[in-house]
Design a protein around this motif. Sequence first.
Motif, PDB file in Angstrom:
ATOM      1  N   ALA A   1      12.786 -16.408 -24.844  1.00  0.00           N
ATOM      2  CA  ALA A   1      14.405 -15.594 -24.029  1.00  0.00           C
ATOM      3  C   ALA A   1      14.615 -14.118 -25.156  1.00  0.00           C
ATOM      4  CB  ALA A   1      15.428 -16.394 -24.366  1.00  0.00           C
TER       5      ALA A   1
ATOM      6  N   TRP B   1      20.059 -18.230 -20.925  1.00  0.00           N
ATOM      7  CA  TRP B   1      20.158 -17.557 -22.361  1.00  0.00           C
ATOM      8  C   TRP B   1      20.685 -16.516 -22.128  1.00  0.00           C
ATOM      9  CZ3 TRP B   1      18.806 -20.998 -25.960  1.00  0.00           C
ATOM     10  CH2 TRP B   1      17.746 -21.905 -25.873  1.00  0.00           C
TER      11      TRP B   1
ATOM     12  N   VAL C   1      19.491 -13.856 -19.692  1.00  0.00           N
ATOM     13  CA  VAL C   1      17.693 -13.833 -19.676  1.00  0.00           C
ATOM     14  C   VAL C   1      17.855 -15.049 -18.580  1.00  0.00           C
ATOM     15  CG1 VAL C   1      15.876 -13.905 -20.306  1.00  0.00           C
ATOM     16  CG2 VAL C   1      18.213 -12.878 -21.798  1.00  0.00           C
TER      17      VAL C   1
ATOM     18  N   GLY D   1      16.090 -18.685 -17.754  1.00  0.00           N
ATOM     19  CA  GLY D   1      15.831 -18.739 -18.866  1.00  0.00           C
ATOM     20  C   GLY D   1      14.349 -19.713 -18.239  1.00  0.00           C
TER      21      GLY D   1
ATOM     22  N   GLY E   1      12.136 -15.540 -17.394  1.00  0.00           N
ATOM     23  CA  GLY E   1      12.364 -14.750 -18.207  1.00  0.00           C
ATOM     24  C   GLY E   1      13.111 -13.044 -17.494  1.00  0.00           C
TER      25      GLY E   1
END
Length: 365
Positions: free
Chosen positions: A123, A311, A326, A328, A331
Amino acid sequence: MQDVRHWPCESCGADLRFAPGQTRLVCDHCGHVQEIPATAPTDRRGMGELDLHAALADRLPASASEQVRTTPCPSCGALVEFEGATHATQCPFCATPVVAGTGETRLLKPQAVIPFRLTEREARQAMTDWLGRLWFAPNGLVQYARKGRALSGLYVPYWTFDAATRSRYTGQRGDAYYTTRTVTVEVNGRPQRRTERVRQIRWTPVSGRVAREFDDVLVLASQSLPRHYTEALEPWDLSALEPYRADWLAGFTAEGYTVGLPEGWSRAQEIMARTIRGDVARDIGGDEQRVGQVETAYDRETFKHVLLPVWMAAYRYGGKSYRFVVNGQTGRVQGERPWSAWKIAFAVLLGLIAAGIAAYISQAR
């Protein structure tokens, strides 16, 4: 926001964490690995759709909800949930200290979760790659993000809605036709007559019906993250949903929903209405369309409460704070757009130099 339960390692007693992209819990202290049991068909039936009208009328079985201690973050509004004897914690969104209140709230339980597929390192790489592709982003921020503190793994609450819709509409169909007209234009100082085609639209009143089955219309159930952030993380592959079990959350944080079911359903109807409007325009046909009134009836409305992996990172650079999220699972990255003042100034200077050279060459000719 919920500090998820801890899973002690059978070997050393330290906390286990879910390993993204795998089906196991691992102990970072001693290396012990514990497999997460495979999902049984009976468990998958447990993440089926719930009746929306029953939920709105508070007629769901008691097992569909749970009593929790929650307190809204005084700074960002995230719903902080306290477990066990915990009475104080820190909001992971804004780091504000939060103290448990005295009240309890009954919330619908999550039915399904998409486990993290990307590791924290993957990430972080996706985020720094995204920053590196931005024009006029400060190089220092990219390096700082690459070497900065670890990203936080967060399960974000969403609603998904299903419905069968039937819509009646009125509108106008526009069919194009062409006429000719003669105009006078000046060519080399002399007037000349020219014939040109003019596009016209003939409008005809229309009415009709369209129908559509909606499946898993996704609505963010959190107010902690800006909606345009999370929408930029889409699409999600909801076929990867697993029946909810705490193992998937070990070592991560899960946020409680702050957008209630009635508000979530209203938002889902707005999303559906945009799709239905497109269906109406296609049904009207012609070269152009004017959509008038659309009346939609809903049937077989159901919903799920799901958790999706994100993330998150927040960095303070050059006296400013920047926040990034981000997906998860895939991406995809979204964040606050950083700008480098000196890069912008350099680009402007190069533009002025190029314009000056072009002007000099033009005059020299």
